[in-house]
Scaffold this motif. Structure first.
Motif, PDB file in Angstrom:
ATOM      1  N   THR A  34      87.830  56.807  26.990  1.00 40.55           N
ATOM      2  CA  THR A  34      87.110  55.731  27.665  1.00 40.55           C
ATOM      3  C   THR A  34      86.101  56.287  28.653  1.00 40.55           C
ATOM      4  O   THR A  34      84.979  55.769  28.764  1.00 40.55           O
ATOM      5  N   ASN A  38      82.134  55.276  28.184  1.00 42.50           N
ATOM      6  CA  ASN A  38      81.333  54.577  29.185  1.00 42.50           C
ATOM      7  C   ASN A  38      79.880  55.036  29.151  1.00 42.50           C
ATOM      8  O   ASN A  38      78.959  54.229  29.313  1.00 42.50           O
ATOM      9  N   ALA A 266      84.458  50.473  26.660  1.00 35.70           N
ATOM     10  CA  ALA A 266      83.446  50.879  27.629  1.00 35.70           C
ATOM     11  C   ALA A 266      82.968  49.634  28.372  1.00 35.70           C
ATOM     12  O   ALA A 266      82.952  48.532  27.825  1.00 35.70           O
ATOM     13  N   THR A 267      82.578  49.805  29.623  1.00 33.32           N
ATOM     14  CA  THR A 267      82.258  48.629  30.434  1.00 33.32           C
ATOM     15  C   THR A 267      81.041  47.871  29.906  1.00 33.32           C
ATOM     16  O   THR A 267      81.015  46.638  29.966  1.00 33.32           O
ATOM     17  N   GLY A 288      80.574  52.244  35.740  1.00 29.68           N
ATOM     18  CA  GLY A 288      81.022  53.094  34.637  1.00 29.68           C
ATOM     19  C   GLY A 288      79.915  53.473  33.676  1.00 29.68           C
ATOM     20  O   GLY A 288      79.385  52.628  32.965  1.00 29.68           O
ATOM     21  N   GLY A 289      79.548  54.757  33.666  1.00 29.10           N
ATOM     22  CA  GLY A 289      78.649  55.287  32.656  1.00 29.10           C
ATOM     23  C   GLY A 289      77.173  55.161  32.934  1.00 29.10           C
ATOM     24  O   GLY A 289      76.358  55.615  32.132  1.00 29.10           O
TER      25      GLY A 289
END
Length: 361
Positions: A34, A38, A266-267, A288-289
């Motif tokens: 995860t 992200n 993923a967000t 996130g990411g």
């Protein structure tokens, strides 16, 4: 050589930090799937593996003036790029959260201070008195301690309460286990010491986060504070609908940077269903990411009001302290301004779902 993008800061931070500190900052839960998703999901839609997220620019618009300003919970920020809560900033730079707070104030954006900050709340506020601050709460089993903390942050001028909901227990962070990292034994968590009770709460144990927190408890928090309540860690439409039902003011779509339950969405992939579920009734944010200005633009086009940065802030801190965080924020703000200009968006209000294309690989 100048640092011109966030990945440059990542590379330099890795050189400067010890292995255990780097592993703590960068590590994810279990296989780290995860955590990695992200980042990559901004480039391709991982739910539909034959598709990728691309932008649909519009041209022949007057983009001589592009305004990145927006508001969150009614407060104006210079760009929809703010700082997510993360603990123990002193592992990256001696002044820790004080440097982070000064950089956020200089950039004109919001900084969410963590329960596990390694500087006191009073020091963070005094070093950046005009900065926009929210406070992130890990709910403790002792309600009185929660109440004391909330009253304290209210008196210090924090503008929202961010309750993290995805940590009924700490995720399986293999790097920290291998490194035998125990930050709570090495850092005094000064946030939890009221000024008049310096010896009453020597440490807040990471393991003491409440496992019993549930939806019905939100009314208790609403009864003791006038601060808007934001829930951090929502990933599904069902929980988003419950958040609206329980009258919170916002949601941060977050998977804790991939540090809690591995193999969740993923967000950026979870964002769409959360936005659809709340139907515009409350503000939705994302962390996130996010690594580029295009990432920020995509998140806003898919319904986020603002994005929050986690690891890149710590990279900047590790490289140059306050000035490193400022540089990270300014690089991302400049990239976002360029992304808006090149897609024909003159204001945040002009960013819409029409900018997004899910194209086939």
């Amino acid at each position: 050589m100048p640092l011109v993008c966030l990945t440059d800061f990542r590379a330099q931070a890795q050189e400067r930090l010890s292995k255990s500190t780097w592993d703590y900052i960068e590590g994810g839960a279990d296989e780290g799937l995860t955590r990695d998703d992200n980042i990559t999901a901004f480039k391709k839609n991982l739910f539909v593996v034959t598709h990728r997220i691309r932008l649909r620019p519009r041209y022949l618009r007057d983009v001589s003036e592009v305004d990145t300003r927006t508001t969150i919970q009614g407060a104006e920020i210079s760009a929809p790029i703010c700082i997510a809560p993360s603990g123990f900033h002193c592992v990256a730079w001696p002044d820790g959260e004080m440097s982070t707070a000064r950089a956020a104030q200089a950039a004109g954006i919001c900084y969410i201070t963590s329960t596990y900050a390694s500087c006191s709340l009073e020091d963070i506020v005094s070093t950046a008195p005009s900065g926009l601050r929210w406070f992130q709460l890990y709910v403790q089993p002792d309600r009185q301690l929660n109440k004391q903390l909330i009253q304290r942050v209210e008196s210090l001028g924090f503008k929202a309460l961010v309750i993290t909901v995805d940590v009924p227990t700490v995720g399986n962070r293999r790097h920290d286990i291998r490194n035998q990292l125990d930050l709570k034994m090495n850092l005094m968590l000064k946030d939890l010491r009221a000024p008049e009770e310096k010896n009453s709460i020597p440490y807040l144990q990471v393991s003491s986060i409440s496992k019993s927190l549930c939806w019905n408890d939100l009314s208790w928090f609403q009864g003791i504070t006038r601060l808007p309540i934001i829930l951090k860690g929502i990933l599904t439409k069902e929980d988003a609908e419950l958040a609206v039902k329980h009258n919170v003011q916002g949601i941060i779509v977050s998977n804790h940077g991939g540090r809690q339950l591995d193999e969740v969405p993923a967000t950026i992939d979870a964002l769409t269903e959360v936005v659809a579920a709340v139907q515009g009734k409350i503000e939705v944010y994302l962390d996130g990411g996010v690594r580029t200005g295009n990432d920020v633009l995509k998140a806003l086009a898919l319904g986020a009001k603002c994005v929050f940065l986690g690891r890149p802030v710590l990279w900047g801190l590790a490289c140059k302290g306050e000035h490193g965080v400022e540089e990270v924020l300014n690089i991302l703000k400049k990239e976002f301004h360029t992304s808006m200009t090149l897609t024909g968006c003159r204001s945040i209000a002009e960013i819409s779902r029409d900018l997004i294309q899910f194209s086939r690989l």
